[in-house]
Structure formats: C-alpha cells, structure tokens
Write a protein that holds these residues in place. Structure first.
Motif, PDB file in Angstrom:
ATOM      1  N   GLU A 253       0.822  -1.212   0.000  1.00 19.57           N
ATOM      2  CA  GLU A 253       0.000   0.000   0.000  1.00 19.57           C
ATOM      3  C   GLU A 253       0.854   1.259   0.000  1.00 19.57           C
ATOM      4  O   GLU A 253       1.975   1.275   0.516  1.00 19.57           O
ATOM      5  CB  GLU A 253      -0.920  -0.001   1.231  1.00 19.57           C
ATOM      6  N   ARG A 254       0.280   2.323  -0.547  1.00 15.95           N
ATOM      7  CA  ARG A 254       0.937   3.634  -0.544  1.00 15.95           C
ATOM      8  C   ARG A 254       1.304   4.025   0.885  1.00 15.95           C
ATOM      9  O   ARG A 254       0.509   3.848   1.815  1.00 15.95           O
ATOM     10  CB  ARG A 254      -0.013   4.670  -1.145  1.00 15.95           C
ATOM     11  N   GLY A 255       2.514   4.536   1.073  1.00 13.59           N
ATOM     12  CA  GLY A 255       2.961   4.998   2.394  1.00 13.59           C
ATOM     13  C   GLY A 255       3.718   3.958   3.192  1.00 13.59           C
ATOM     14  O   GLY A 255       4.321   4.290   4.209  1.00 13.59           O
ATOM     15  N   GLU A 256       3.709   2.691   2.744  1.00 11.85           N
ATOM     16  CA  GLU A 256       4.450   1.652   3.464  1.00 11.85           C
ATOM     17  C   GLU A 256       5.902   1.638   2.991  1.00 11.85           C
ATOM     18  O   GLU A 256       6.192   1.859   1.813  1.00 11.85           O
ATOM     19  CB  GLU A 256       3.783   0.286   3.270  1.00 11.85           C
ATOM     20  N   SER A 257       6.828   1.370   3.930  1.00  8.35           N
ATOM     21  CA  SER A 257       8.252   1.440   3.587  1.00  8.35           C
ATOM     22  C   SER A 257       9.030   0.322   4.255  1.00  8.35           C
ATOM     23  O   SER A 257       8.582  -0.260   5.246  1.00  8.35           O
ATOM     24  CB  SER A 257       8.850   2.784   4.013  1.00  8.35           C
ATOM     25  N   LYS A 258      10.204   0.052   3.711  1.00  5.17           N
ATOM     26  CA  LYS A 258      11.122  -0.922   4.306  1.00  5.17           C
ATOM     27  C   LYS A 258      12.549  -0.496   3.982  1.00  5.17           C
ATOM     28  O   LYS A 258      12.824   0.237   3.026  1.00  5.17           O
ATOM     29  CB  LYS A 258      10.844  -2.323   3.793  1.00  5.17           C
ATOM     30  N   THR A 259      13.474  -0.987   4.813  1.00  5.44           N
ATOM     31  CA  THR A 259      14.896  -0.797   4.555  1.00  5.44           C
ATOM     32  C   THR A 259      15.582  -2.146   4.613  1.00  5.44           C
ATOM     33  O   THR A 259      15.404  -2.890   5.583  1.00  5.44           O
ATOM     34  CB  THR A 259      15.540   0.159   5.587  1.00  5.44           C
ATOM     35  N   THR A 260      16.339  -2.465   3.586  1.00  2.55           N
ATOM     36  CA  THR A 260      17.088  -3.721   3.523  1.00  2.55           C
ATOM     37  C   THR A 260      18.569  -3.426   3.715  1.00  2.55           C
ATOM     38  O   THR A 260      19.139  -2.583   3.028  1.00  2.55           O
ATOM     39  CB  THR A 260      16.866  -4.420   2.166  1.00  2.55           C
ATOM     40  N   TYR A 261      19.162  -4.139   4.657  1.00  2.58           N
ATOM     41  CA  TYR A 261      20.584  -3.997   4.954  1.00  2.58           C
ATOM     42  C   TYR A 261      21.324  -5.183   4.348  1.00  2.58           C
ATOM     43  O   TYR A 261      21.229  -6.303   4.838  1.00  2.58           O
ATOM     44  CB  TYR A 261      20.816  -3.993   6.465  1.00  2.58           C
ATOM     45  N   GLY A 262      22.040  -4.940   3.258  1.00  7.33           N
ATOM     46  CA  GLY A 262      22.811  -5.988   2.622  1.00  7.33           C
ATOM     47  C   GLY A 262      24.226  -5.501   2.387  1.00  7.33           C
ATOM     48  O   GLY A 262      24.819  -4.840   3.241  1.00  7.33           O
ATOM     49  N   THR A 263      24.783  -5.805   1.207  1.00  7.28           N
ATOM     50  CA  THR A 263      26.087  -5.253   0.831  1.00  7.28           C
ATOM     51  C   THR A 263      26.001  -3.733   0.856  1.00  7.28           C
ATOM     52  O   THR A 263      26.870  -3.038   1.371  1.00  7.28           O
ATOM     53  CB  THR A 263      26.474  -5.737  -0.581  1.00  7.28           C
ATOM     54  N   GLY A 264      24.918  -3.239   0.257  1.00  2.92           N
ATOM     55  CA  GLY A 264      24.545  -1.837   0.370  1.00  2.92           C
ATOM     56  C   GLY A 264      23.273  -1.762   1.195  1.00  2.92           C
ATOM     57  O   GLY A 264      22.796  -2.757   1.738  1.00  2.92           O
ATOM     58  N   ASN A 265      22.712  -0.567   1.275  1.00  2.03           N
ATOM     59  CA  ASN A 265      21.532  -0.353   2.106  1.00  2.03           C
ATOM     60  C   ASN A 265      20.485   0.351   1.245  1.00  2.03           C
ATOM     61  O   ASN A 265      20.799   1.336   0.576  1.00  2.03           O
ATOM     62  CB  ASN A 265      21.931   0.533   3.289  1.00  2.03           C
ATOM     63  N   ALA A 394      10.860  14.260   3.465  1.00  2.00           N
ATOM     64  CA  ALA A 394      10.757  15.578   2.833  1.00  2.00           C
ATOM     65  C   ALA A 394      10.029  15.497   1.492  1.00  2.00           C
ATOM     66  O   ALA A 394       9.200  16.358   1.166  1.00  2.00           O
ATOM     67  CB  ALA A 394      12.150  16.176   2.642  1.00  2.00           C
ATOM     68  N   ASP A 395      10.314  14.463   0.705  1.00  2.03           N
ATOM     69  CA  ASP A 395       9.678  14.313  -0.608  1.00  2.03           C
ATOM     70  C   ASP A 395       8.217  13.923  -0.512  1.00  2.03           C
ATOM     71  O   ASP A 395       7.372  14.415  -1.261  1.00  2.03           O
ATOM     72  CB  ASP A 395      10.406  13.238  -1.433  1.00  2.03           C
ATOM     73  N   SER A 396       7.919  13.009   0.406  1.00  2.00           N
ATOM     74  CA  SER A 396       6.568  12.430   0.453  1.00  2.00           C
ATOM     75  C   SER A 396       5.616  13.227   1.315  1.00  2.00           C
ATOM     76  O   SER A 396       4.389  13.146   1.153  1.00  2.00           O
ATOM     77  CB  SER A 396       6.633  10.997   0.988  1.00  2.00           C
ATOM     78  N   GLY A 397       6.176  13.984   2.272  1.00  2.00           N
ATOM     79  CA  GLY A 397       5.332  14.699   3.223  1.00  2.00           C
ATOM     80  C   GLY A 397       4.687  13.783   4.247  1.00  2.00           C
ATOM     81  O   GLY A 397       3.824  14.204   5.016  1.00  2.00           O
ATOM     82  N   VAL A 398       5.094  12.506   4.275  1.00  4.92           N
ATOM     83  CA  VAL A 398       4.528  11.541   5.221  1.00  4.92           C
ATOM     84  C   VAL A 398       5.495  11.354   6.382  1.00  4.92           C
ATOM     85  O   VAL A 398       6.619  10.877   6.183  1.00  4.92           O
ATOM     86  CB  VAL A 398       4.275  10.172   4.535  1.00  4.92           C
ATOM     87  N   PRO A 399       5.121  11.734   7.607  1.00  9.93           N
ATOM     88  CA  PRO A 399       6.023  11.541   8.750  1.00  9.93           C
ATOM     89  C   PRO A 399       6.254  10.056   9.012  1.00  9.93           C
ATOM     90  O   PRO A 399       5.361   9.234   8.822  1.00  9.93           O
ATOM     91  CB  PRO A 399       5.282  12.204   9.918  1.00  9.93           C
ATOM     92  N   MET A 400       7.466   9.723   9.433  1.00 12.73           N
ATOM     93  CA  MET A 400       7.804   8.321   9.647  1.00 12.73           C
ATOM     94  C   MET A 400       7.873   8.030  11.139  1.00 12.73           C
ATOM     95  O   MET A 400       8.626   8.687  11.876  1.00 12.73           O
ATOM     96  CB  MET A 400       9.139   8.024   8.976  1.00 12.73           C
ATOM     97  N   THR A 401       7.092   7.073  11.597  1.00 12.06           N
ATOM     98  CA  THR A 401       7.094   6.721  13.014  1.00 12.06           C
ATOM     99  C   THR A 401       7.700   5.348  13.251  1.00 12.06           C
ATOM    100  O   THR A 401       8.054   5.005  14.379  1.00 12.06           O
ATOM    101  CB  THR A 401       5.657   6.711  13.578  1.00 12.06           C
ATOM    102  N   GLN A 402       7.814   4.548  12.199  1.00 10.89           N
ATOM    103  CA  GLN A 402       8.422   3.227  12.314  1.00 10.89           C
ATOM    104  C   GLN A 402       9.002   2.825  10.976  1.00 10.89           C
ATOM    105  O   GLN A 402       8.649   3.373   9.934  1.00 10.89           O
ATOM    106  CB  GLN A 402       7.406   2.180  12.776  1.00 10.89           C
ATOM    107  N   MET A 403       9.913   1.853  11.013  1.00 12.49           N
ATOM    108  CA  MET A 403      10.547   1.381   9.784  1.00 12.49           C
ATOM    109  C   MET A 403      10.691  -0.137   9.858  1.00 12.49           C
ATOM    110  O   MET A 403      11.201  -0.670  10.843  1.00 12.49           O
ATOM    111  CB  MET A 403      11.918   2.043   9.618  1.00 12.49           C
ATOM    112  N   ARG A 404      10.204  -0.837   8.820  1.00 13.65           N
ATOM    113  CA  ARG A 404      10.403  -2.276   8.723  1.00 13.65           C
ATOM    114  C   ARG A 404      11.792  -2.533   8.141  1.00 13.65           C
ATOM    115  O   ARG A 404      12.197  -1.867   7.183  1.00 13.65           O
ATOM    116  CB  ARG A 404       9.339  -2.922   7.846  1.00 13.65           C
ATOM    117  N   VAL A 405      12.504  -3.485   8.717  1.00  9.76           N
ATOM    118  CA  VAL A 405      13.879  -3.737   8.308  1.00  9.76           C
ATOM    119  C   VAL A 405      14.080  -5.214   8.013  1.00  9.76           C
ATOM    120  O   VAL A 405      13.375  -6.081   8.540  1.00  9.76           O
ATOM    121  CB  VAL A 405      14.884  -3.276   9.385  1.00  9.76           C
ATOM    122  N   ASP A 406      15.054  -5.507   7.151  1.00 10.60           N
ATOM    123  CA  ASP A 406      15.443  -6.880   6.881  1.00 10.60           C
ATOM    124  C   ASP A 406      16.869  -6.878   6.387  1.00 10.60           C
ATOM    125  O   ASP A 406      17.465  -5.830   6.148  1.00 10.60           O
ATOM    126  CB  ASP A 406      14.495  -7.531   5.856  1.00 10.60           C
ATOM    127  N   GLY A 407      17.433  -8.067   6.229  1.00 10.96           N
ATOM    128  CA  GLY A 407      18.811  -8.192   5.775  1.00 10.96           C
ATOM    129  C   GLY A 407      19.742  -8.597   6.907  1.00 10.96           C
ATOM    130  O   GLY A 407      19.372  -8.603   8.090  1.00 10.96           O
TER     131      GLY A 407
END
Length: 495
Positions: A253-265, A394-407
């Motif tokens: 869904e729009r507004g959902e985010s994740k960060t993957t930690y691998g060789t790069g991020n 800054a780009d999306s105007g959506v404040p971030m309160t949590q972040m899903r992570v993997d890697g």
C-alpha cells in the motif's frame, strides 16, 4: 505441487530457497562467487560462474528439502540490480565479465552528456546521472569489448541472463526482464514502461539487443527439462532485489516502507500508482507490477556501502574474523570516542550522489581503538540510513514513526538499537527475515494461483522484534551534525 522456489542472485552470493504455503523455508542452499577488482573503482563478476552457482544451489536446495523439481508450482527470480551482462546468443558465452552496480568506470562518459540530455534522462527515468545504473555500462561494453556490436549479442541485467539460461539458453531461451529491473537501466520510460528511443540513442544501445519488458508477476517461460530442475516449471516472477524485499515485507500500500541492509543499504517507500519525482536526491523507481494491474511506484534511497563496510573490517583490516564479532567488539565501548567512519569507497549514493567522494575516518585520537572503529562502522550504517529516510519524508510529506527492516545486519541488535536512537523511531524486524527471496516467491505464487490474493499473503507477516528509541533529541541531533561534518571531509577527493 506443494512448494514455491525462489532464486536469489545477490552481489556476493547466489541461493535457492524453497517455501511452503505458510511462507516457511523448507530447503535452501547458498554459494558465494568471486569479486573481481581489476582496476580502482572497477567491480566485476563472472557471469558463467554465477550461472554455475545457480545450478548448484538449485540442486542443493532440492536435495536438502528432499523434494523433486516437479514438486514446485513455480519459481521466481530476484537479483542484484544494475549489474549488467553481455553475451552471444549463438554460443551462450559472455563477451566480458559482468559489470557490477558498484562499478564507477563510466563516470567520465557520463560527464560528457549535455545538460539537456541529463535532464531528459532524469525526467524520463526518475533516476540520477550515475555510473551505478546499467545504461552507461552497456555503452562501455559497446565501445570497449570485441564483438559487442554483433547482431548476435544481447545485454541485460542478471535476471535476464539467468532466465535465458534457465529456459534453455542456446536451445531457445526466453529473453525477458521485468519493469523493476528495466527501471534501473536509464533506458526505460517510467510512464510507458518500455524502452525509450531517445534514451537508447543517448547511450548508443540498440533495442534489438535488449530483453522484452514484462510485469513482475506472470509466467514468462518454463524451465528447460534438461536443466537443474529436471522438469518444466513456470518461471513466474522477476523482481529486483529491493523491490522483492518490499513484496516480502508486504508493503503493498501507498505509504508503506522498508529498509534492507545488505552489501549496500536500500530504503523504499511505496507511492502507489503516482510517480513522485524527488527534490531531495532520491530515485523514483517502479515498486512492482502484478500481471495486468497498474504499476506501483516507489521512492528509493540507495547507500553503496553498509554490510560491505563490515566485510572491509574483516577482510582488509583484519580486526574481526567474522561479521558476527562486530557486535561484541563494538559493545565493549560506550561510544565511538568521537570517531566517525564514512565508507564512501566508491563515492556516495543517495542523497548526495557524489562519485568524487572517497572513504574517510575522522576524529581519531591516540585513545581510539579497534572497538571504537567497529562501533563507528555500525553508526555509519545508521547515519547513512537516516540521510535517506529524512529525504524520503521531505519528498513524500509523510512523517515516519516506524521502519520495517530486513537483511543480514538486522541480526545485530546493537546496530538496530543504534538505528532506533539515531532516527528516533521504532525499528521492526519480521519473523521471516529472508524477505528478498520471499518476495519473489510471493510474486511467483500469486501468478500461478498458489496464493490467491495479496491479502492472503499479507496475513502471513509477523513481527520478530521491535527496537524503541532511548536517545534524547539533543543527543540525536548533536551526533547527526558531526556525521554531516564528517561527510563533508570525503568530498572532492577523486579527480
């Protein structure tokens, strides 16, 4: 046919994973491949070695799971993006080593582009002008590799090379890529989702040498019965690794985010069917496209060196013997004693996009130890992630309160606590950590009806652990100010 297979071809290794209906891993096999570094800033892979490893891990995973290829309903492919292969379809042989996404050899060529050309590229592709992407790598092949202009040559990202081989290769392999990988080439128009004639002309690439672009979730071909599966199975998903992790984290869904930690991020934010053009150094990319549904887009921030900074501590400096030691070593000191490590080994990616930057360790005093450097390396991972996520907000105007992570790094509890403290938000890790491979499995399973709906897939997501911030706003901002100062010291180094 009770299972789904996922081929996860990454920067340092290739693995095949087999999932059941509940998303549980029932078999897997993984093998590393060689990193070839012929010149400063050059990073290459042997495409034949990757294909050999692919066959080996498929056979190994089936053996471990004690099943046959015919027990698989479908397979999906997820891959290191931007890494580019050139091969001859009559011989099946690569004409050169693959050029890896980290490679910076095309910096000079990109500097010759006019401002008008650069603006056309940025607008049509949503990307920045950087050697990271595949288009300039293809241009390099065409101008530096013998036989590269033959009508028999094909060029593509790793997914196209693997799909072609899995579906028969010289015996009639299918040449296809998906919208997520094509969106990373500088050659695909974000609006039309097709190769763009103006972009092809800028990079000197002929459309006939490229794969056909399709969705991320549909049956493209069947596996060659003479190949590692021993039978014909639908190849029904292709996703670049970061987009695959978005699907694996069920960020539909729009507004959902994740960060993957691998060789790069890599951090992605789903922007729905809207193409959001960044004003803060992020990339606009395709998030995924399931069959005939409209494409979903994303904002992305890419950091070149995160997990590979830990590898550097291990392989080049020798201060740890394995990655897991980093947490214990860094935990022996309360802070970095003012040491900051900016691992700009091949320049800085988002939001800076400075290929002239090089790595730096600053703030050293006689009191600094290897433990302080290990802690600074973990902090660098977290600060680079904050750089990207601040730009995303800054780009999306959506404040971030949590972040899903993997890697891989998410198994380092100290690093994840640092991440929560440096960003001042909750960090959440899923129960099934192999989200990149899982995403390709989900996309393939949805294509063949193994899973009926996205809601069915979404219901499988479960939390493994959550980290809450413990830092004060004052401490957070003071540390971040010093990080920005350290970044400045890395700029204007390479000519």
């Amino acid at each position: 046919m009770s299972y789904i297979g996922s081929l996860d071809q990454g920067t340092s290794s290739t693995r095949f994973m087999i999932f059941d209906q509940a998303g549980k891993v029932i078999g897997q096999h993984q093998l590393e491949h060689q990193q070839i570094l012929p010149n400063a800033g050059w990073v290459e892979h042997d495409a034949n070695e990757i294909w050999e490893r692919t066959q080996q891990v498929i056979i190994g995973a089936l053996k471990q799971a004690d099943i046959l290829g015919s027990d698989l309903a479908a397979i999906g492919i997820t891959n290191q993006r931007e890494t580019t292969v050139i091969w001859d379809v009559t011989t099946g042989e690569p004409l050169s080593h693959a050029i890896v996404w980290q490679d910076t050899r095309t910096t000079d060529f990109l500097a010759t582009l006019s401002e008008t050309e650069k603006e056309v590229i940025r607008f049509k592709t949503g990307l920045t002008i950087a050697p990271y992407f595949s288009g300039s790598k293809m241009n390099w092949f065409l101008n530096n590799v013998d036989g590269a202009k033959s009508p028999n040559i094909r060029m593509g990202t790793i997914d196209a090379w693997l799909l072609w081989n899995l579906s028969g290769g010289v015996r009639g392999g299918t040449l296809v890529t998906d919208v997520t990988n094509a969106s990373r080439t500088l050659l695909m128009n974000l609006e039309t989702l097709d190769w763009d004639e103006e972009l092809l002309a800028i990079f000197g690439v002929d459309r006939s040498s490229l794969p056909i672009i399709k969705s991320s979730s549909e049956t493209y071909a069947l596996t060659d019965p003479h190949g590692p599966f021993g039978t014909a199975i639908p190849i029904a998903a292709i996703l670049g690794d970061q987009q695959s992790a978005m699907v694996g984290q069920v960020c539909f869904e729009r507004g959902e985010s994740k960060t993957t930690y691998g060789t790069g991020n890599f951090a992605l934010l789903n922007t729905g069917t809207e193409i959001v053009r960044s004003k803060n150094g992020l990339l606009t990319t395709v998030c995924f496209k399931f069959g005939d549904e409209p494409a979903r887009y994303a904002l992305e921030g890419s950091v070149a060196v995160t997990g590979s900074a830990i590898q550097w501590l291990r392989d080049q400096l020798g201060i740890i013997s394995n990655a897991a030691e980093t947490e214990n070593l860094a935990s022996t000191v309360a802070d970095t004693a003012g040491v900051y490590f900016v691992p700009a080994f091949s320049g800085l990616f988002a939001p800076y996009w400075r290929s002239d930057a090089r790595g730096a360790i600053v703030g050293l005093t006689r009191a600094a130890t290897k433990a302080h450097l290990a802690r600074a390396a973990l902090e660098a991972i977290c600060y680079q992630t904050r750089d990207v996520m601040d730009a995303m907000v800054a780009d999306s105007g959506v404040p971030m309160t949590q972040m899903r992570v993997d890697g891989g790094i998410t198994s380092n509890s100290l690093c994840m606590q640092m991440q929560a403290d440096i960003m001042g938000i909750e960090i959440i890790r899923p129960l099934i950590g192999e989200t990149t491979a899982l995403g390709a499995a989900y996309a393939a399973g949805l294509a063949v009806g193994f899973w009926k709906t996205q809601d069915e897939v979404k219901a499988q997501w479960q939390q493994s652990r959550r980290w809450l911030p413990t830092s004060t706003l004052e401490n957070r901002e003071a540390g971040y100010k010093q990080w920005k100062k350290a970044v400045e010291r890395t700029l204007n180094w390479a000519d």
